[in-house]
Each structure stands twice: as structure tokens, then as C-alpha cells.
Design an enzyme around this catalytic site. Structure first.
Site, mmCIF file in Angstrom:
data_model
loop_
_atom_site.group_PDB
_atom_site.id
_atom_site.type_symbol
_atom_site.label_atom_id
_atom_site.label_comp_id
_atom_site.label_asym_id
_atom_site.label_seq_id
_atom_site.Cartn_x
_atom_site.Cartn_y
_atom_site.Cartn_z
ATOM 1 N N PHE A 42 8.274 -7.154 8.426
ATOM 2 C CA PHE A 42 8.821 -6.858 9.663
ATOM 3 C C PHE A 42 8.067 -7.422 10.837
ATOM 4 O O PHE A 42 8.653 -7.355 11.716
ATOM 5 C CB PHE A 42 9.064 -5.233 9.881
ATOM 6 C CG PHE A 42 10.281 -4.972 8.859
ATOM 7 C CD1 PHE A 42 11.673 -4.814 9.783
ATOM 8 C CD2 PHE A 42 10.270 -4.501 7.714
ATOM 9 C CE1 PHE A 42 12.594 -4.499 8.751
ATOM 10 C CE2 PHE A 42 11.348 -4.017 6.940
ATOM 11 C CZ PHE A 42 12.555 -4.094 7.612
ATOM 12 N N GLY A 43 6.884 -7.489 10.534
ATOM 13 C CA GLY A 43 6.313 -8.240 11.755
ATOM 14 C C GLY A 43 5.804 -7.170 13.080
ATOM 15 O O GLY A 43 5.739 -5.769 12.726
ATOM 16 N N GLY A 44 5.916 -7.591 14.265
ATOM 17 C CA GLY A 44 5.752 -6.988 15.186
ATOM 18 C C GLY A 44 6.698 -5.645 15.522
ATOM 19 O O GLY A 44 6.278 -4.620 16.058
ATOM 20 N N GLU A 67 -3.597 14.730 1.009
ATOM 21 C CA GLU A 67 -3.703 15.011 -0.359
ATOM 22 C C GLU A 67 -5.336 14.484 -0.631
ATOM 23 O O GLU A 67 -5.849 14.580 -1.830
ATOM 24 C CB GLU A 67 -3.076 13.807 -1.470
ATOM 25 C CG GLU A 67 -1.418 14.175 -1.294
ATOM 26 C CD GLU A 67 -1.321 15.517 -1.898
ATOM 27 O OE1 GLU A 67 -2.112 15.902 -2.831
ATOM 28 O OE2 GLU A 67 -0.434 16.359 -1.524
ATOM 29 N N GLY A 68 -5.930 14.147 0.305
ATOM 30 C CA GLY A 68 -7.405 13.833 0.164
ATOM 31 C C GLY A 68 -7.572 12.564 0.028
ATOM 32 O O GLY A 68 -6.872 11.769 -0.475
ATOM 33 N N THR A 69 -8.599 11.907 0.722
ATOM 34 C CA THR A 69 -8.734 10.540 0.882
ATOM 35 C C THR A 69 -9.160 9.828 -0.607
ATOM 36 O O THR A 69 -9.543 10.531 -1.173
ATOM 37 C CB THR A 69 -9.997 9.978 1.809
ATOM 38 O OG1 THR A 69 -10.979 10.555 1.202
ATOM 39 C CG2 THR A 69 -9.562 10.759 3.281
#
Length: 96
Positions: A42-44, A67-69
Site C-alpha cells: 500500500f505504500g505511504g 504474547e511475549g516478544t
């Protein structure tokens, strides 16, 4: 397939800490890949507050922390693998 395997083992009453962490780490990585791909597509305009892609990206980012990194999941996976290896090593020494 990861989630089905974890659910099956959970239903059997088995310890699923390792498998659950692997499934979570994979899901976190995939959410990041998909939302990053959508933003690239989608870009900018994907960063605009009115864009549904922006909301999905924001929601995905919150999941990474909720959920925890992925780093936390990797630590859990490594700990479980080391624990299993030590247990097998002890059992092999007893069997000798």
C-alpha cells in the site's frame, strides 16, 4: 499444523511448553511478515490513520508484546531444549 499438534498434546495431558513457544514464535514472525508486506504493497497510504492497513499493523505490533516478544519465545524454546537434553543425558548415564 503447529497449533493442531500443540492442541493434540494438550488434550493428551502432555507438557506443551516447548511446542507452544515454537507455535507462538512462528505466529509472531508471520504476523510481522504479513503486515510488513501489506504496508509495502500500500505504500505511504498504508500509514494513514484512516487506512485499514495501519490499524492491522498497529494491532499486529500489540500482539508482539502481548504474547511475549519473539526473543522471549526463543529463550523459552532454548531453555526447554536444554532441559530435555540434560534429562536424556542423565537417563543415558543411569542406563549404563
Amino acid at each position: 499444523m503447529l497449533c493442531l499438534d500443540v492442541a493434540y498434546k494438550y488434550d493428551l495431558g502432555q507438557d506443551i511448553a516447548l511446542e507452544a513457544s515454537i507455535a507462538k514464535a512462528n505466529a509472531i514472525r508471520m504476523v510481522g511478515d504479513v503486515t510488513d508486506g501489506a504496508l509495502s504493497l500500500f505504500g505511504g497510504i498504508g500509514y494513514a490513520v484512516t487506512s485499514p492497513v495501519e490499524r492491522l499493523y498497529r494491532d499486529a505490533r500489540s500482539l508482539w508484546f502481548e504474547e511475549g516478544t519473539i526473543e522471549m519465545q526463543k529463550m523459552t524454546i532454548a531453555e526447554a531444549l536444554l532441559t530435555n537434553a540434560r534429562r536424556r543425558e542423565r537417563e543415558a548415564k543411569r542406563a549404563e
